[in-house]
Design a protein around this motif. Structure first.
Motif, PDB file in Angstrom:
ATOM      1  N   ALA A 243      -1.115   1.231   1.980  1.00  0.00           N
ATOM      2  CA  ALA A 243      -2.494   0.737   2.003  1.00  0.00           C
ATOM      3  C   ALA A 243      -3.415   1.893   2.355  1.00  0.00           C
ATOM      4  CB  ALA A 243      -2.640  -0.399   3.018  1.00  0.00           C
ATOM      5  N   ARG A 244      -4.282   2.267   1.415  1.00  0.00           N
ATOM      6  CA  ARG A 244      -5.204   3.384   1.610  1.00  0.00           C
ATOM      7  C   ARG A 244      -6.628   2.872   1.795  1.00  0.00           C
ATOM      8  NH1 ARG A 244      -2.464   7.967   2.979  1.00  0.00           N
ATOM      9  NH2 ARG A 244      -0.955   8.588   1.393  1.00  0.00           N
ATOM     10  N   ARG A 245      -7.407   3.660   2.508  1.00  0.00           N
ATOM     11  CA  ARG A 245      -8.794   3.293   2.799  1.00  0.00           C
ATOM     12  C   ARG A 245      -9.748   4.073   1.905  1.00  0.00           C
ATOM     13  NH1 ARG A 245     -12.846   4.974   6.714  1.00  0.00           N
ATOM     14  NH2 ARG A 245     -14.015   3.157   7.456  1.00  0.00           N
ATOM     15  N   ASN A 246     -10.703   3.351   1.340  1.00  0.00           N
ATOM     16  CA  ASN A 246     -11.769   4.006   0.588  1.00  0.00           C
ATOM     17  C   ASN A 246     -12.814   4.491   1.593  1.00  0.00           C
ATOM     18  OD1 ASN A 246     -14.000   4.701  -0.971  1.00  0.00           O
ATOM     19  ND2 ASN A 246     -13.600   3.122  -2.504  1.00  0.00           N
ATOM     20  N   PRO A 247     -12.946   5.821   1.777  1.00  0.00           N
ATOM     21  CA  PRO A 247     -13.869   6.316   2.803  1.00  0.00           C
ATOM     22  C   PRO A 247     -15.339   6.038   2.498  1.00  0.00           C
ATOM     23  CG  PRO A 247     -13.036   8.121   1.457  1.00  0.00           C
ATOM     24  CD  PRO A 247     -12.276   6.902   1.038  1.00  0.00           C
ATOM     25  N   GLU A 248     -15.639   5.679   1.265  1.00  0.00           N
ATOM     26  CA  GLU A 248     -17.034   5.437   0.888  1.00  0.00           C
ATOM     27  C   GLU A 248     -17.555   4.100   1.406  1.00  0.00           C
ATOM     28  OE1 GLU A 248     -18.889   7.694  -0.515  1.00  0.00           O
ATOM     29  OE2 GLU A 248     -17.214   9.092  -0.710  1.00  0.00           O
ATOM     30  N   ASN A 249     -16.691   3.060   1.388  1.00  0.00           N
ATOM     31  CA  ASN A 249     -17.154   1.726   1.769  1.00  0.00           C
ATOM     32  C   ASN A 249     -16.238   1.007   2.767  1.00  0.00           C
ATOM     33  OD1 ASN A 249     -14.980   1.072   0.096  1.00  0.00           O
ATOM     34  ND2 ASN A 249     -16.299   0.567  -1.655  1.00  0.00           N
ATOM     35  N   GLY A 250     -15.110   1.612   3.124  1.00  0.00           N
ATOM     36  CA  GLY A 250     -14.202   0.981   4.080  1.00  0.00           C
ATOM     37  C   GLY A 250     -13.242  -0.015   3.468  1.00  0.00           C
ATOM     38  N   ASN A 251     -13.275  -0.216   2.147  1.00  0.00           N
ATOM     39  CA  ASN A 251     -12.336  -1.129   1.499  1.00  0.00           C
ATOM     40  C   ASN A 251     -10.914  -0.572   1.579  1.00  0.00           C
ATOM     41  OD1 ASN A 251     -14.637  -2.480   0.862  1.00  0.00           O
ATOM     42  ND2 ASN A 251     -14.439  -2.313  -1.357  1.00  0.00           N
ATOM     43  N   ILE A 252      -9.950  -1.478   1.601  1.00  0.00           N
ATOM     44  CA  ILE A 252      -8.536  -1.104   1.630  1.00  0.00           C
ATOM     45  C   ILE A 252      -7.895  -1.501   0.305  1.00  0.00           C
ATOM     46  CG2 ILE A 252      -6.327  -1.383   2.813  1.00  0.00           C
ATOM     47  CD1 ILE A 252      -8.468  -0.056   4.534  1.00  0.00           C
ATOM     48  N   VAL A 253      -7.136  -0.587  -0.287  1.00  0.00           N
ATOM     49  CA  VAL A 253      -6.414  -0.896  -1.536  1.00  0.00           C
ATOM     50  C   VAL A 253      -4.923  -0.705  -1.299  1.00  0.00           C
ATOM     51  CG1 VAL A 253      -8.340  -0.322  -3.053  1.00  0.00           C
ATOM     52  CG2 VAL A 253      -6.741   1.465  -2.379  1.00  0.00           C
ATOM     53  N   MET A 254      -4.126  -1.520  -1.965  1.00  0.00           N
ATOM     54  CA  MET A 254      -2.673  -1.434  -1.807  1.00  0.00           C
ATOM     55  C   MET A 254      -1.977  -1.880  -3.082  1.00  0.00           C
ATOM     56  SD  MET A 254      -0.119  -3.408   0.863  1.00  0.00           S
ATOM     57  CE  MET A 254      -0.211  -4.925  -0.084  1.00  0.00           C
ATOM     58  N   ALA A 255      -0.951  -1.145  -3.478  1.00  0.00           N
ATOM     59  CA  ALA A 255      -0.122  -1.512  -4.625  1.00  0.00           C
ATOM     60  C   ALA A 255       1.295  -1.758  -4.148  1.00  0.00           C
ATOM     61  CB  ALA A 255      -0.143  -0.400  -5.673  1.00  0.00           C
ATOM     62  N   ILE A 256       1.992  -2.649  -4.827  1.00  0.00           N
ATOM     63  CA  ILE A 256       3.372  -2.956  -4.476  1.00  0.00           C
ATOM     64  C   ILE A 256       4.138  -3.303  -5.750  1.00  0.00           C
ATOM     65  CG2 ILE A 256       2.803  -5.379  -3.993  1.00  0.00           C
ATOM     66  CD1 ILE A 256       5.031  -5.396  -1.910  1.00  0.00           C
ATOM     67  N   VAL A 257       5.370  -2.838  -5.836  1.00  0.00           N
ATOM     68  CA  VAL A 257       6.269  -3.235  -6.922  1.00  0.00           C
ATOM     69  C   VAL A 257       7.160  -4.325  -6.349  1.00  0.00           C
ATOM     70  CG1 VAL A 257       7.984  -2.487  -8.607  1.00  0.00           C
ATOM     71  CG2 VAL A 257       6.200  -0.904  -7.870  1.00  0.00           C
ATOM     72  N   ALA A 258       6.754  -5.567  -6.534  1.00  0.00           N
ATOM     73  CA  ALA A 258       7.398  -6.691  -5.865  1.00  0.00           C
ATOM     74  C   ALA A 258       8.504  -7.307  -6.706  1.00  0.00           C
ATOM     75  CB  ALA A 258       6.351  -7.759  -5.531  1.00  0.00           C
ATOM     76  N   MET A 259       9.445  -7.964  -6.020  1.00  0.00           N
ATOM     77  CA  MET A 259      10.481  -8.729  -6.713  1.00  0.00           C
ATOM     78  C   MET A 259       9.849  -9.915  -7.429  1.00  0.00           C
ATOM     79  SD  MET A 259      13.335  -7.171  -6.154  1.00  0.00           S
ATOM     80  CE  MET A 259      14.586  -8.387  -6.571  1.00  0.00           C
ATOM     81  N   GLU A 260       8.753 -10.413  -6.861  1.00  0.00           N
ATOM     82  CA  GLU A 260       8.010 -11.521  -7.480  1.00  0.00           C
ATOM     83  C   GLU A 260       6.608 -11.002  -7.771  1.00  0.00           C
ATOM     84  OE1 GLU A 260       7.295 -14.821  -9.288  1.00  0.00           O
ATOM     85  OE2 GLU A 260       9.217 -14.674  -8.250  1.00  0.00           O
ATOM     86  N   PRO A 261       6.416 -10.322  -8.938  1.00  0.00           N
ATOM     87  CA  PRO A 261       5.120  -9.679  -9.220  1.00  0.00           C
ATOM     88  C   PRO A 261       4.034 -10.664  -9.650  1.00  0.00           C
ATOM     89  CG  PRO A 261       6.611  -9.342 -11.050  1.00  0.00           C
ATOM     90  CD  PRO A 261       7.396 -10.088 -10.004  1.00  0.00           C
ATOM     91  N   ASN A 262       3.660 -11.526  -8.704  1.00  0.00           N
ATOM     92  CA  ASN A 262       2.632 -12.527  -8.958  1.00  0.00           C
ATOM     93  C   ASN A 262       1.417 -12.166  -8.100  1.00  0.00           C
ATOM     94  OD1 ASN A 262       1.027 -15.006  -8.551  1.00  0.00           O
ATOM     95  ND2 ASN A 262       2.622 -15.987  -9.759  1.00  0.00           N
ATOM     96  N   ILE A 263       0.300 -11.861  -8.725  1.00  0.00           N
ATOM     97  CA  ILE A 263      -0.868 -11.390  -7.997  1.00  0.00           C
ATOM     98  C   ILE A 263      -1.423 -12.457  -7.054  1.00  0.00           C
ATOM     99  CG2 ILE A 263      -2.446 -12.022  -9.857  1.00  0.00           C
ATOM    100  CD1 ILE A 263      -2.728  -9.043  -7.399  1.00  0.00           C
ATOM    101  N   GLU A 264      -1.328 -13.724  -7.428  1.00  0.00           N
ATOM    102  CA  GLU A 264      -1.830 -14.796  -6.567  1.00  0.00           C
ATOM    103  C   GLU A 264      -1.019 -14.873  -5.273  1.00  0.00           C
ATOM    104  OE1 GLU A 264      -1.962 -18.474  -8.649  1.00  0.00           O
ATOM    105  OE2 GLU A 264      -3.453 -17.792 -10.118  1.00  0.00           O
ATOM    106  N   TYR A 265       0.302 -14.679  -5.399  1.00  0.00           N
ATOM    107  CA  TYR A 265       1.140 -14.697  -4.201  1.00  0.00           C
ATOM    108  C   TYR A 265       0.826 -13.507  -3.303  1.00  0.00           C
ATOM    109  CZ  TYR A 265       4.024 -18.124  -6.734  1.00  0.00           C
ATOM    110  OH  TYR A 265       4.471 -19.221  -7.415  1.00  0.00           O
ATOM    111  N   LEU A 266       0.591 -12.351  -3.902  1.00  0.00           N
ATOM    112  CA  LEU A 266       0.266 -11.161  -3.119  1.00  0.00           C
ATOM    113  C   LEU A 266      -1.053 -11.352  -2.374  1.00  0.00           C
ATOM    114  CD1 LEU A 266       0.717  -8.270  -2.201  1.00  0.00           C
ATOM    115  CD2 LEU A 266      -0.346  -7.491  -4.335  1.00  0.00           C
ATOM    116  N   ILE A 267      -2.054 -11.875  -3.064  1.00  0.00           N
ATOM    117  CA  ILE A 267      -3.350 -12.117  -2.421  1.00  0.00           C
ATOM    118  C   ILE A 267      -3.186 -13.070  -1.236  1.00  0.00           C
ATOM    119  CG2 ILE A 267      -5.599 -13.233  -2.741  1.00  0.00           C
ATOM    120  CD1 ILE A 267      -5.605 -12.101  -5.597  1.00  0.00           C
ATOM    121  N   GLU A 268      -2.401 -14.119  -1.425  1.00  0.00           N
ATOM    122  CA  GLU A 268      -2.189 -15.095  -0.358  1.00  0.00           C
ATOM    123  C   GLU A 268      -1.431 -14.476   0.816  1.00  0.00           C
ATOM    124  OE1 GLU A 268      -3.046 -18.730   1.287  1.00  0.00           O
ATOM    125  OE2 GLU A 268      -3.730 -17.852  -0.610  1.00  0.00           O
ATOM    126  N   ALA A 269      -0.437 -13.633   0.520  1.00  0.00           N
ATOM    127  CA  ALA A 269       0.331 -12.973   1.585  1.00  0.00           C
ATOM    128  C   ALA A 269      -0.563 -12.051   2.410  1.00  0.00           C
ATOM    129  CB  ALA A 269       1.492 -12.182   0.983  1.00  0.00           C
TER     130      ALA A 269
END
Length: 296
Positions: A243-269
């Motif tokens: 999870a990296r921080r965008n120094p311009e606005n403080g937003n956090i971004v993160m990528a994952i190669v999941a066993m269950e690559p469902n974006i809705e599940y990731l957002i909920e987690a």
């Protein structure tokens, strides 16, 4: 004593983190809860009988429960190297402090119940009426303490939304933020095929300060990996979620190669990740923070 045990048992939940484990750690925490409830239950009888020496056992108990925190911290530290995606020291400390506080919850509940029953005895109420009042007050205390100890979630301080994974040569980027260098072509293909990403947008400056904490970000990474699973092994560092921080606005971004690559599940987690106590900051409550906020 019964109400104190109920209070401790009510807070003892085994979730996706599987901690406390069942049955070993579950039994040890339950036993400590019984001891804590017993200590709380004898406070009022000891005071009414002027056995003040007995009350000093509470101080000894407090020291013992601090040792419980150390024991939990040491236990979690010992198994930390076995995690594909570590919890981080901040998350471990938060869990350890939680278990210590829950024993105090049993003491407070038992003491409050005993106090009400003693007052009922002074008012010459029947044992049945005193028991009812004790149960009611005990239940109120349990509910109040449970609310007080309730942990806030990422969803309370930030918006979590889907983000797009891109590559600038070998550099993995999410929403314009460079995450890391993925040197192997095969690894880049895995990210493009099975990778999913999120962007965490703080709601205010307080949230920005909380999410900037490295321990909080480690907790997000760990929770996502545990709940969705992760397509990596010990010798594949390219697939470790970061999870990296965008120094311009403080937003956090993160990528994952999941066993269950469902974006809705990731957002909920990510939304359901608890806010670690040590990461909590309120810069807007400071003098300077208020001035900056008014200027904005």
């Amino acid at each position: 004593m019964i109400m104190g045990v109920i209070a401790r048992t009510y807070m003892m939940k085994i979730d996706y983190r599987q901690y406390p484990t069942y049955p070993q750690a579950y039994l040890s925490h339950f036993t400590l809860g019984v001891i804590a409830a017993g200590l709380g239950a004898v406070v009022i009888p000891a005071i009414t009988e002027k056995e003040y020496v007995a009350v000093t056992f509470l101080a000894i108990a407090a020291q013992h429960f601090r040792d419980v925190r150390s024991m939990e911290r040491e236990s979690l530290d010992n198994i930390e190297p076995t995690e594909l995606v570590p919890k981080g020291t901040a998350y471990i400390e938060d869990i350890a402090k939680t278990f210590e506080a829950r024993n105090y919850m049993a003491i407070i509940t038992a003491t409050a119940t005993g106090t009400v029953m003693y007052i009922g005895e002074l008012l010459q109420l029947s044992i049945f009426i005193r028991a009812i009042f004790g149960i009611v007050i005990g239940a109120i205390v349990i509910n109040a303490l449970n609310k007080m100890l309730e942990t806030k979630l990422i969803d309370d301080i930030a918006e979590v939304k889907e983000a797009k994974i891109t590559f600038e040569g070998p550099l993995l980027a999410i929403a314009g933020v460079i995450i890391m260098n993925i040197g192997l072509k095969d690894a880049r293909e895995v990210f493009m095929k099975n990778g999913i990403a999120v962007e965490i947008v703080p709601k205010d400056e307080n949230a920005i300060a909380i999410l900037s904490n490295i321990g909080q970000r480690q907790a997000i990474q760990h929770n996502a990996a545990i709940q969705l699973g992760i397509r990596k092994d010990v010798d594949e560092p390219d697939f470790t979620p970061i999870a990296r921080r965008n120094p311009e606005n403080g937003n956090i971004v993160m990528a994952i190669v999941a066993m269950e690559p469902n974006i809705e599940y990731l957002i909920e987690a990510v939304r359901r990740t608890p806010i670690i106590e040590s990461s909590k900051r309120k810069p807007l409550d400071s003098y300077v923070g208020k001035k900056v906020s008014m200027k904005d």
